[in-house]
Design an enzyme around this catalytic site. Structure first.
Site, PDB file in Angstrom:
ATOM      1  N   GLU A   1       4.666 -11.283  -6.312  1.00 30.41           N
ATOM      2  CA  GLU A   1       3.594 -11.437  -7.280  1.00 30.41           C
ATOM      3  C   GLU A   1       3.944 -10.896  -8.614  1.00 30.41           C
ATOM      4  OE1 GLU A   1       3.562  -9.537  -4.720  1.00 30.41           O
ATOM      5  OE2 GLU A   1       2.953  -7.626  -4.908  1.00 30.41           O
TER       6      GLU A   1
ATOM      7  N   ASP B   1     -18.341 -12.883 -22.065  1.00 33.15           N
ATOM      8  CA  ASP B   1     -18.836 -13.049 -20.834  1.00 33.15           C
ATOM      9  C   ASP B   1     -20.126 -13.614 -20.801  1.00 33.15           C
ATOM     10  OD1 ASP B   1     -16.436 -11.760 -20.210  1.00 33.15           O
ATOM     11  OD2 ASP B   1     -17.209 -10.077 -19.768  1.00 33.15           O
TER      12      ASP B   1
ATOM     13  N   GLY C   1       1.051  -1.267   0.085  1.00 30.38           N
ATOM     14  CA  GLY C   1      -0.090   0.046   0.025  1.00 30.38           C
ATOM     15  C   GLY C   1       0.911   1.281   0.047  1.00 30.38           C
TER      16      GLY C   1
ATOM     17  N   HIS D   1       8.097  -7.793  -3.493  1.00 30.03           N
ATOM     18  CA  HIS D   1       6.902  -8.213  -4.050  1.00 30.03           C
ATOM     19  C   HIS D   1       6.893  -9.551  -4.991  1.00 30.03           C
ATOM     20  CE1 HIS D   1       4.281  -4.466  -3.531  1.00 30.03           C
ATOM     21  NE2 HIS D   1       5.582  -3.982  -3.466  1.00 30.03           N
TER      22      HIS D   1
ATOM     23  N   LYS E   1     -11.078 -12.150 -16.479  1.00 32.95           N
ATOM     24  CA  LYS E   1     -11.348 -12.447 -18.023  1.00 32.95           C
ATOM     25  C   LYS E   1     -10.642 -13.706 -18.578  1.00 32.95           C
ATOM     26  CE  LYS E   1     -13.397 -10.589 -21.399  1.00 32.95           C
ATOM     27  NZ  LYS E   1     -14.669  -9.857 -21.565  1.00 32.95           N
TER      28      LYS E   1
ATOM     29  N   CYS F   1       5.306  -6.080   1.557  1.00 29.08           N
ATOM     30  CA  CYS F   1       5.657  -4.779   1.643  1.00 29.08           C
ATOM     31  C   CYS F   1       4.932  -4.062   2.782  1.00 29.08           C
ATOM     32  CB  CYS F   1       5.434  -4.069   0.241  1.00 29.08           C
ATOM     33  SG  CYS F   1       6.410  -2.784   0.130  1.00 29.08           S
ATOM     34  N   TYR F   2       4.036  -3.144   2.564  1.00 31.15           N
ATOM     35  CA  TYR F   2       3.424  -2.456   3.563  1.00 31.15           C
ATOM     36  C   TYR F   2       2.725  -3.507   4.556  1.00 31.15           C
ATOM     37  CZ  TYR F   2       0.012   0.486   6.238  1.00 31.15           C
ATOM     38  OH  TYR F   2      -0.592   1.173   7.217  1.00 31.15           O
TER      39      TYR F   2
HETATM   40  P1  XMP Z   1     -11.823   0.365 -19.266  1.00 33.75           P
HETATM   41  O1  XMP Z   1     -12.503   1.397 -20.280  1.00 33.75           O
HETATM   42  O2  XMP Z   1     -12.462   0.447 -17.902  1.00 33.75           O
HETATM   43  O3  XMP Z   1     -12.191  -1.094 -19.702  1.00 33.75           O
HETATM   44  O4  XMP Z   1     -10.287   0.254 -18.940  1.00 33.75           O
HETATM   45  C1  XMP Z   1     -11.808  -2.426 -19.286  1.00 33.75           C
HETATM   46  C2  XMP Z   1     -12.398  -3.409 -20.145  1.00 33.75           C
HETATM   47  O5  XMP Z   1     -13.711  -3.476 -19.970  1.00 33.75           O
HETATM   48  C3  XMP Z   1     -14.392  -3.219 -21.269  1.00 33.75           C
HETATM   49  N1  XMP Z   1     -15.866  -2.485 -20.917  1.00 33.75           N
HETATM   50  C4  XMP Z   1     -17.013  -2.945 -20.277  1.00 33.75           C
HETATM   51  N2  XMP Z   1     -17.313  -4.369 -20.486  1.00 33.75           N
HETATM   52  N3  XMP Z   1     -19.518  -3.504 -19.923  1.00 33.75           N
HETATM   53  C5  XMP Z   1     -18.533  -4.582 -20.218  1.00 33.75           C
HETATM   54  O6  XMP Z   1     -19.238  -5.429 -20.284  1.00 33.75           O
HETATM   55  C6  XMP Z   1     -19.092  -2.138 -19.771  1.00 33.75           C
HETATM   56  O7  XMP Z   1     -19.935  -1.173 -19.347  1.00 33.75           O
HETATM   57  C7  XMP Z   1     -17.655  -1.713 -20.139  1.00 33.75           C
HETATM   58  N4  XMP Z   1     -17.002  -0.767 -20.090  1.00 33.75           N
HETATM   59  C8  XMP Z   1     -15.751  -1.087 -20.620  1.00 33.75           C
HETATM   60  C9  XMP Z   1     -13.638  -2.403 -22.112  1.00 33.75           C
HETATM   61  O8  XMP Z   1     -13.991  -2.791 -23.489  1.00 33.75           O
HETATM   62  C10 XMP Z   1     -12.472  -3.207 -21.592  1.00 33.75           C
HETATM   63  O9  XMP Z   1     -12.098  -4.303 -22.399  1.00 33.75           O
END
Ligand code: XMP
Length: 510
Positions: free
Chosen positions: A171, A227, A55, A169, A366, A82-83
């Site tokens: 990780e 998803d 942290g 770290h 993911k 670390c922290y």
């Molecule tokens: P950001 O823009 O936050 O995006 O760096 C990270 C990843 O998430 C996707 N993304 C979304 N996926 N609903 C989703 O299911 C959303 O509202 C949404 N907004 C961003 C983005 O394309 C990237 O892969």
């Protein structure tokens, strides 16, 4: 079925999610929670061990985050990083001081391999340090278990109480054998059995969904993305024809995507409904410029469409969504700051006309979702599809959405994807798309002045959506894409490439 769980307590460090990933990859389920919830989460999760993250604070600053000392009296193994190490040392009666110089980067370290934490590792290796403070006096019962030139006590243990800590770290990839340290903590110190695998997860989640849903009916918001497709496959396996998939075409899909999704799912014998709702979404979004507002409107309208479809179907008890772990974190769960509300989480309206929301992927990163998809037998092509946000092109057509700019985003995106496929980049680059801002710039076309929109290209690499690096695109590809966009997309006179990593930027622009 309950999995063995390791609780990661978050002290605001930048590698927290990485720690969770590493632990899971080592076969042990793990969750990250704010340090303030330590006792509550210990009770709820019955963890086999705890990891304190790093942290940004100094333990001796006023108001520095500290766990309730009762955490140390639960008889649970603890690893402080670390922290986390400094905080543990101070709370247990040791002393932490500021070092004259900040130690940062790759640092040679000598391990005492008698310690269970370093069992089976070479005695000398490189670790990754990033700290200003160090433990100047050990708490009673603790001994030092590794050594570097500049830092006293960079690793400590109290073997009797199963308390361990390292200043560096393990990780991060720069720490050689860092995974062995985490593995030793899990298997030698917490005595984990390692019951977390995608096969197990698929089996136990299918059972849990069956039990939860019983004779009820479920609607799934299917976007055709990874998803929701994986969520559909899970639910299909769990409850078969009690599941109806609804695909809302909000008019913010990529070129031809609506038809492709319909072709992919309607043909599988699953109940599939397509709702064409472009007019409705665009009307609600007209003139709205604020990104969070746009996201909320899209999220809310989604739910309304579902509610209406659900009513047509009859009694629907559950709404299923493909929400994944990074969506949950970045929407402000725990202590993390709200970055954007992902439409399927923070964007939910207060009132939802379903008995319950089911989110079977809520705990997965993911890449874990992809592994699960393969485990469930989904085609590779679908599983490896690049992520597409719920609000679709709505967050790539910046500011107030207009039809001309929306078309420019859609057409330029199609060109980019086509050229990436030709160059084989669709297999290696994680996510790539185009953005059209609201401002215009001056150009010259056929000897005439033009005043048109730019298209911004984005191509990033990433494994878990928490961080991203910009792809170093080869010039010929950039050149071809630019050339085609300027020739084929009406109203565009300029192409730019976004070079910003996440953080400081996010992947999407809104
Ligand atoms: P950001 O823009 O936050 O995006 O760096 C990270 C990843 O998430 C996707 N993304 C979304 N996926 N609903 C989703 O299911 C959303 O509202 C949404 N907004 C961003 C983005 O394309 C990237 O892969």
């Amino acid at each position: 079925m309950k999995h063995e769980t390791v609780l990661v307590l978050d002290f605001g460090g930048q590698y927290n999610e990485l720690i969770a990933r590493r632990v899971r990859d080592l076969g042990v389920y793990c969750e990250v929670h704010p340090y303030k919830k330590a006792l509550e989460k210990i009770k709820e999760l019955c963890p086999i061990g705890i990891i304190f993250t790093g942290g940004p604070n100094s333990v001796y600053e006023e108001g520095a985050p500290k766990v309730d000392p009762a955490v140390f009296h639960q008889g649970l193994p603890i690893l402080g990083l670390c922290y986390g190490l400094q905080m543990m040392s101070q709370v247990l009666g040791g002393e932490v001081k500021s070092a004259p110089t900040r130690e940062f980067g790759k640092t040679p370290v000598r391990y005492d391999t008698e310690s269970l934490l370093f069992k089976g590792m070479p005695q000398e290796a490189i670790c990754w340090m990033s700290h200003v403070d160090y433990v100047s006096r050990l708490p009673e019962g603790f001994t030092a278990i590794c050594h570097t030139a500049a830092t006293p006590n960079p690793g400590i243990q109290c073997k009797e109480k199963n308390l361990y800590g390292v200043q560096f770290h393990p990780e991060v990839e720069h720490t050689q054998f860092g995974n062995d340290i985490l593995k030793n903590f899990l298997y030698e110190i917490c005595h984990a059995k390692g019951d977390w695998s995608m096969k197990d997860y698929a089996r136990s989640t299918v059972e849990a969904l069956r039990e939860k849903i019983g004779d009820g009916k479920v609607l799934l918001a299917l976007s055709g993305g990874v998803d929701s497709s994986v969520a559909a496959a899970l639910l299909d396996r769990a409850v078969g024809d009690k599941l109806t998939c609804i695909f809302v075409d909000h008019g913010l899909m990529r070129k031809n995507e609506g038809d492709e999704v319909e072709a992919a799912f309607a043909g599988r014998g699953m109940k599939f409904i397509r709702v064409n709702a472009e007019e409705r979404f665009l009307a609600k979004l007209a003139g709205v410029t604020e990104p969070e507002r746009k996201r909320k409107i899209i999220g809310e309208e989604f739910i309304r469409v579902f509610e209406e479809e659900a009513k047509k179907i009859g009694k629907v008890d559950f709404l299923a969504q493909g929400t994944i772990y990074p969506d949950v974190i970045e929407s402000g769960a725990g202590d993390a700051a709200v970055i954007k509300s992902h439409h399927n989480v923070g964007g939910l309206p207060d009132y939802v006309d379903f008995k319950e929301i089911v989110e079977p992927l809520r705990l997965l990163f993911k890449d874990e979702v992809r592994r699960l998809g393969l485990e469930l037998g989904l085609p590779e092509q679908l599983v490896w599809r690049q992520p597409f946000p719920g609000p679709g092109l709505g967050v790539r057509c910046l500011g107030a959405i207009t039809r001309d700019r929306l078309e420019a985003v859609r057409e330029s995106d199609a060109i980019l994807r086509d050229e990436f496929q030709r160059a084989g980049l669709n297999k290696t680059v994680w996510q790539y798309f185009t953005i059209v801002p609201e401002f215009r710039s001056v150009g010259v076309r056929g000897g005439e002045r033009s005043f048109e929109y730019p298209v911004i290209l984005r191509a990033v690499n990433n494994v878990d959506a928490m961080t991203a690096e910009v792809e170093e695109l080869a010039w010929p590809v950039l050149h071809r894409v630019t050339d085609r966009i300027l020739r084929e997309v009406p109203g565009v006179n300029r192409v730019c490439y976004d070079l910003s990593p996440k953080p400081v930027a996010t992947i999407e622009w809104e």
